[in-house]
Design a protein around this motif. Structure first.
Motif, short mmCIF file in Angstrom:
data_model
loop_
_atom_site.label_atom_id
_atom_site.label_comp_id
_atom_site.label_asym_id
_atom_site.label_seq_id
_atom_site.Cartn_x
_atom_site.Cartn_y
_atom_site.Cartn_z
N MET A 94 2.89 2.61 -10.88
CA MET A 94 1.58 2.64 -10.23
C MET A 94 1.65 2.52 -8.71
N ILE A 95 2.86 2.33 -8.16
CA ILE A 95 2.97 2.26 -6.70
C ILE A 95 2.49 3.54 -6.03
N VAL A 96 2.50 4.65 -6.76
CA VAL A 96 2.08 5.92 -6.14
C VAL A 96 0.63 5.85 -5.69
N CYS A 97 -0.18 5.06 -6.38
CA CYS A 97 -1.60 4.95 -6.00
C CYS A 97 -1.75 4.29 -4.64
N SER A 98 -1.05 3.18 -4.44
CA SER A 98 -1.17 2.47 -3.17
C SER A 98 -0.55 3.27 -2.03
N GLU A 99 0.51 4.01 -2.31
CA GLU A 99 1.19 4.75 -1.26
C GLU A 99 0.34 5.92 -0.75
N ILE A 100 -0.51 6.48 -1.61
CA ILE A 100 -1.43 7.53 -1.17
C ILE A 100 -2.49 6.95 -0.24
N VAL A 101 -3.02 5.79 -0.60
CA VAL A 101 -4.04 5.13 0.23
C VAL A 101 -3.47 4.76 1.59
N VAL A 102 -2.21 4.33 1.61
CA VAL A 102 -1.57 3.92 2.86
C VAL A 102 -1.53 5.08 3.85
N TRP A 250 -2.19 -5.59 -10.26
CA TRP A 250 -2.63 -6.07 -8.95
C TRP A 250 -1.48 -6.20 -7.97
N SER A 251 -0.35 -6.71 -8.42
CA SER A 251 0.78 -6.86 -7.51
C SER A 251 1.34 -5.50 -7.10
N VAL A 252 1.37 -4.56 -8.05
CA VAL A 252 1.90 -3.23 -7.74
C VAL A 252 0.94 -2.46 -6.83
N LEU A 253 -0.36 -2.58 -7.09
CA LEU A 253 -1.34 -1.82 -6.32
C LEU A 253 -1.62 -2.48 -4.97
N VAL A 254 -1.99 -3.76 -4.99
CA VAL A 254 -2.39 -4.46 -3.76
C VAL A 254 -1.15 -4.93 -2.99
N GLY A 255 -0.24 -5.61 -3.70
CA GLY A 255 0.95 -6.12 -3.02
C GLY A 255 1.78 -5.01 -2.42
N ASN A 256 1.98 -3.93 -3.16
CA ASN A 256 2.77 -2.83 -2.65
C ASN A 256 2.05 -2.08 -1.53
N TYR A 257 0.71 -2.13 -1.52
CA TYR A 257 -0.04 -1.52 -0.42
C TYR A 257 0.41 -2.11 0.92
#
Length: 593
Positions: A94-102, A250-257
């Motif tokens: 799920m890190i791909v979601c946060s990396e797109i937002v970044v 949450w850790s993968v999405l928010v923390g990785n963001y």
């Protein structure tokens, strides 16, 4: 005979043959030749700081985009992501979601500030916004970060090469470094960017071929999904709020963001490439392409991890001691499926080496820029461009040599993904916090930035190193997904076999149990909160005295009227200068006629 038997009956010690060495050797030779070209044959020689560090600000979208993708997808990702899926399941995907937002955060928040200032080192911003002391702190933290990261980048391809050839791991690491140091030293940013482009192509080719062949070999996508689901590896939405669980939504999405934002938004390597673009619009496009490339390679790598599990679902090669650790799964898998495909192991290892070389060369080039611009140039009253270029080349050689020596420490760490993120968290949070403090809070002063940055660095460093020590000594372990050896047809030592997941043996210090994905978020918030408290205790800045160009455009609408008027006046003055310049050009043209 089922799919797994067709895999496990193969000789696990199949090594490189001559065609593999040819393919691998060609990739290294081509990388070296690119450095030679830009050093001696290119129209613009790399003999000025602008050319060496910024490519003369004439780089195109394609090579810069490829360079960014190669820089951020190291061998750690290529080997670590499949191993992560195999051992712990798919939550990390799920890190791909946060990396797109970044990527959109970078384009809208951080990049406009750096591009407006047009600085060579991103840490020059800290001097403009705060003081020379804060700039020095930021530069030192960045150098520590890269010295922790580059040895891991070197270790990864050496691990894969050792698995594929049987060569000693520590004999191959100097070869990687010598080639990388060679073309980085000679060709500067242009050589780094164009070798990155070549290496990105090799990296994608290797991953795609292995992924497709692996899927066909195991019986298709349906088989991959079914076996992964049966083993409970498919999990994307673990909504537990417990911060000690290794991976949750949450850790993968928010923390990785926060981790990815720190890695890209204020990172010297990222800014150096974006500022090498002739226009900000083109710089924005490269960031978006980077997001698409990251999404593609991460997705393929994660899926490949499931393919590997589907292939070995009833004969785990780690348990049977066919390999020493999970990080060797992908190269072991490649050697297994390539019996009738000459050159595939060579292509795959070239891809892994390409990812490593690109990350290392980027690190060496960006560290050189920071060391020279932030630590050396300010202490030299006058220096010629030729001497500056020579000094930077010496710096590349010295840093590369130091990194080789640090590789020996990497073997003692946990899995590549966790170890990499844990060590990056030590510095990432403090750097992101200091820059964000300056861009978002005009009241923050230099004392607040210094104390906030040091506090963040110390706190996260203590937690990260303490956790890594606990993992290395076995005091902290993590529950793993089930594996089996029921279908093995090879002999193995039952006395060393353990199929039961091992949990925490002792109760370690509470903060050591926190998921490593929260390190950067913790470091960022600590730097900002402590920085603001110290700023207000020691006398905050008057926002009216802060140049609006040093603040992110996101908060410009909230600035005092005087600051907004100053920004408009600066823009009008700049436009007037441009109009005068165009008028002068027109007069000269008419005179010539």
């Amino acid at each position: 005979m089922n799919a797994s038997e067709s895999i496990t009956n193969l000789d696990p010690r199949k090594l490189f043959d001559w065609i593999d060495y040819v393919v691998f050797g060609l990739s290294l030779v081509l990388s070296a030749l690119i450095g030679v070209y830009f050093a001696f044959f290119a129209p613009q020689k790399q003999n000025t700081t602008s050319e060496y560090l910024m490519g003369g600000k004439t780089m195109g979208i394609f090579p810069i985009s490829m360079s960014l993708i190669a820089s951020y997808i190291s061998g750690i990702s290529l080997l670590g992501l499949p191993a992560e899926m195999y051992v712990y399941g798919t939550q990390y995907w799920m890190i791909v979601c946060s990396e797109i937002v970044v990527s959109f955060t970078i384009v809208g928040v951080y990049l406009p500030v750096f591009y407006t200032l047009q600085i060579t080192s991103s840490y020059e911003y800290l001097k403009l916004r705060f003081s020379s002391g804060v700039r020095l702190l930021g530069s030192v933290i960045f150098l520590v970060k890269m010295l922790l990261y580059i040895p891991m980048v070197i270790y990864v391809p050496a691990l894969a090469f050792s698995q594929a050839t049987g060569a000693n791991l520590h004999l191959i690491t100097p070869i990687v470094c010598i080639v990388c140091i060679f073309y980085t030293t000679l060709g500067g940013l242009k050589a780094v960017v164009w070798t990155d482009t070549l290496q990105t192509i090799l990296m994608f080719a290797g991953v795609i071929i292995v992924m497709v062949l692996g899927t066909i070999n195991v019986g298709g996508i349906d088989v991959v999904i079914e076996r992964s689901r049966d083993s409970e590896r498919l999990e994307f939405f673990v909504f537990d709020l417990d911060p000690t669980i290794r991976h949750t939504f949450w850790s993968v999405l928010v923390g990785n963001y926060f981790s990815w934002l720190a890695a890209c938004s204020v990172n010297q390597a990222m800014m150096q490439r974006c500022l090498a673009m002739p226009t900000r619009k083109k710089a924005n496009i490269t960031v978006i392409i980077l997001a698409a490339g990251i999404l593609a390679i991460v997705t393929m790598s994660c899926y490949t991890g499931l393919v590997i599990y589907a292939s070995f679902y009833d004969c785990d090669p780690v348990s049977t001691k066919s390999i020493g650790k999970a990080d060797q799964l992908l190269p072991f898998f490649v050697m297994e499926i390539s019996k009738n495909i000459p050159g595939l192991p060579g292509l795959f290892i070239s891809g892994v080496f390409s990812a490593a070389l690109s990350s290392m060369s980027t690190g060496l080039n960006s560290m050189t820029g920071v060391l020279f611009e932030d630590l050396i140039r300010p202490r030299l009253k006058t220096i010629s461009e030729a001497r500056a270029s020579f000094i930077m080349k010496i710096i590349v050689v010295v840093i590369g040599t130091v990194c080789v020596g640090l590789v020996f420490l990497v073997e003692k760490m946990g899995t590549l993904i966790q170890a990499g993120k844990s060590l990056a968290g030590i510095t990432a949070g403090s750097l992101l916090g200091i820059f964000s403090l300056g861009m978002f809070f005009p009241w923050a002063n230099s004392k607040g930035a210094l104390v906030g940055g040091l506090t963040s660095f110390t706190l996260v460093g203590w937690i990260s190193l303490g956790t890594q020590a606990a993992i290395a000594t076995g005091h902290i372990t993590f529950p793993k997904k089930p594996i089996s050896v029921e279908g093995c047809v090879l002999e193995y030592d039952n006395s060393t076999l353990s199929l039961i997941p091992e949990f925490i043996r002792d109760e370690p210090f509470a903060l050591y149990r926190m998921s490593y994905l929260w390190y950067t978020a913790l470091g960022t918030s600590t730097a900002i909160i402590v920085g603001l408290i110290v700023s207000f205790l020691t006398g905050p800045n008057d926002p009216k005295n802060v140049d609006p160009k040093l603040l992110t455009p996101v908060i410009h609408r909230f600035l005092p009227t005087k600051m907004r008027r100053r920004e408009v006046d600066d823009g009008q003055h700049k436009n007037k200068e441009m109009d005068n310049l165009e008028s002068l050009k027109l007069d000269l043209k008419e005179s010539a006629c």
